[in-house]
Write a protein that holds these residues in place. Structure first.
Motif, PDB file in Angstrom:
ATOM      1  N   ASP A  43      44.257  46.331  40.521  1.00 32.09           N
ATOM      2  CA  ASP A  43      43.010  46.978  40.079  1.00 32.09           C
ATOM      3  C   ASP A  43      42.065  47.250  41.259  1.00 32.09           C
ATOM      4  O   ASP A  43      40.871  47.457  41.061  1.00 32.09           O
ATOM      5  N   ARG A  47      37.941  48.481  41.257  1.00 32.20           N
ATOM      6  CA  ARG A  47      36.982  47.476  41.678  1.00 32.20           C
ATOM      7  C   ARG A  47      36.212  47.948  42.911  1.00 32.20           C
ATOM      8  O   ARG A  47      34.995  47.784  43.012  1.00 32.20           O
ATOM      9  N   ARG A  50      33.728  50.608  41.957  1.00 29.29           N
ATOM     10  CA  ARG A  50      32.576  49.973  41.297  1.00 29.29           C
ATOM     11  C   ARG A  50      31.641  49.353  42.328  1.00 29.29           C
ATOM     12  O   ARG A  50      30.420  49.487  42.240  1.00 29.29           O
TER      13      ARG A  50
ATOM     14  N   GLU B 245      32.901  39.476  41.514  1.00 28.07           N
ATOM     15  CA  GLU B 245      32.623  39.403  40.088  1.00 28.07           C
ATOM     16  C   GLU B 245      32.943  38.019  39.514  1.00 28.07           C
ATOM     17  O   GLU B 245      32.489  37.668  38.439  1.00 28.07           O
TER      18      GLU B 245
END
Lengths: 327, 327
Positions: A43, A47, A50, B245
């Motif tokens: 991913d 990521r 973002r 995150e």
């Protein structure tokens, strides 16, 4: 050595796109570079985009370089593709020695000859990471702080087999790219800022482990205390001001004995004449002609500026109950 | 216990008028209090008035309390005279245990009954300082940071014989007087912020002693690096953001092994499940509902504000040479 001068670099490759690698991507994009990124996580691209998205408003407020755009980011499918055309490579893989050593060896094999390859490692000496690369001479440490797109500091240091030219090229390139550079003369595990930060972090962990302070108290003790000064005046010069008009020499006379106190789990060095003289002379040099009174005025203005800028004018300025009685 | 409520205090005595004691004098004057000071040094009054004079422009910019004036400072001829009429006493003598113990005993004998007496000690436990006082119950530690007239933090803690009422009174009084207070539950040598600061300071001294970094490099590594964050977000929450995150849990997973690295001379505690859980839970609590994305946005804005406020917009925003070539 390398064919591109630091001023002429346009294409940067970022390998590893987690918090630090992604932060580098955001920084280089904001500075107008073409950036090619690669990260093996499934991913990673989502990521990374973002992260860049989240950073962009801050970078826009800071001022983007002409032509800077998130569109200049390419996420490559392979490491080799990412660096094939790069004029500088920043490696920001997880902090595992074997992994970094292998990755740097692959990067060295894939990047154009002469291109400098820098590692974001938080603390491994390049000497230990460059052992298997075909051209170790171009491998340097370029250690940033989080987030790399806002915190200016980069610590640059080479390993035993790094060329002086590669170190100088990297230092100059980071400067051109808008960073504040400390070029270290020798390898020390953790470099400079991380050693200081790590000492503080470990003492904090001891305090939490022993129930001596909560996480919140630790954070408050810094943001309401010494952290306000350290944003613009380092710990050494700040401490010199604790010596009053006598500066660092007086401070060491006064607080030197505290080095024997159990105020941290860290044992202090012997404050012998050499160390005493080195610290006092170093502070004089850092003061660069400013008197103690100049430094006090600078510190005071700095603290006020920082308090105001972060919306925290101390309560004393924001209307506490006035002392009562006849005045 | 004491007859004056914290809100009603008008007269403060400051005993010891060096950098810290003088800083307290400036603070209390700026907050509108009548201040009586005493210091045994022959040139104490002149030095104190110079210090207050030097601080006054900063305090004026911050906003003085109504009626605040340097004219409200009285320098007393004797310790007894200084505290005879005081509603609160702040002791800021040199950092010598015997001296502080004797001074606190004298202050306790001379101050009106019930008045709280606080020591600025940088690290002695009050338990060790209150042993000879007739009324140890009213003796507390109120540890400020330099300069006390600008840095909000005061750490308050009592000794074994201090009453809970005296601790609560002192904490409330400092708040009324415009300070940020951490009230500690137990005595730890050096309290909280000084333990963190001292760990950093000792590591810095080791680096100077070993020729690993210069004073200037140490200061730059903080002001261009972590110091920018610590002005408004403490080291714990800041480190949580290095976990992306995943926050602090991910950060500990990633950087936990670094606790074994020789990145400082300070041995780390064992990162066992209890400590891991305590740090993660503590960060969650400190975040108080803010998501990682919220905290990142807050940190980014904070760094920009601090850079701008201290006149140091990073060079990237101040026009470095733009990357060249076709765009």
């Amino acid at each position: 050595m390398t064919t591109t001068t630091p001023e002429d670099v346009r294409r940067v490759a970022c390998v590893g796109a987690g918090v630090i690698g992604g932060g580098w991507v955001a920084h280089f994009l904001a500075r107008g570079y073409d950036v090619t990124a690669w990260d093996p996580a499934p991913d990673a691209e989502a990521r990374l985009r973002r992260l860049v998205d989240a950073a962009w408003p801050a970078l826009t407020r800071l001022g983007l370089a002409e032509g800077a755009s998130q569109d200049r980011l390419t996420v490559a499918a392979t490491l080799e593709e990412a660096v094939a055309d790069a004029q500088f490579v920043q490696e920001s893989a997880p902090e595992k020695l074997e992994l970094k050593r292998d990755l740097l060896t692959r990067l060295d094999a894939a990047a154009p000859p002469g291109v400098v390859i820098a590692s974001s490692t938080s603390g491994y000496p390049m000497t230990d990471m460059q052992t298997t690369a075909a051209d170790p001479g171009r491998l340097v440490v370029g250690h940033p702080f989080n987030p790399p797109y806002l915190i200016p500091l980069v610590e640059v240091v080479g390993g035993e087999r790094t060329t002086a030219e590669a170190v100088a090229w990297a230092s100059r390139f980071y400067e051109v790219a808008g960073k504040s550079v400390i070029t270290m003369k020798s390898e020390v595990p953790g470099f400079i800022a991380n050693r200081l930060q790590e000492a503080l972090w470990r003492e904090a962990l001891h305090m939490v482990a022993n129930g001596e302070a909560t996480v919140q108290e630790i954070d408050d003790s810094i943001t309401e205390g010494p952290g306000l000064r350290w944003a613009f005046m380092g710990p050494m010069l700040t401490f010199a001001l604790a010596g009053g008009e006598g500066g660092m020499a007086h401070m060491l006379d006064h607080f030197g004995p505290s080095l024997k106190s159990p105020w941290t789990r860290l044992e202090a060095p012997e404050l012998d004449k050499d160390l005493y003289d080195a610290v006092v002379a170093g502070c004089d040099e850092a003061a660069a002609g400013r008197t103690i009174a100049d430094l006090v005025a600078e510190r005071d203005q700095g603290v006020i500026d920082v308090l105001r800028a972060t919306g925290r004018l101390p309560r004393q300025a924001a209307g506490h109950a006035e002392p009562k009685g006849t005045m």
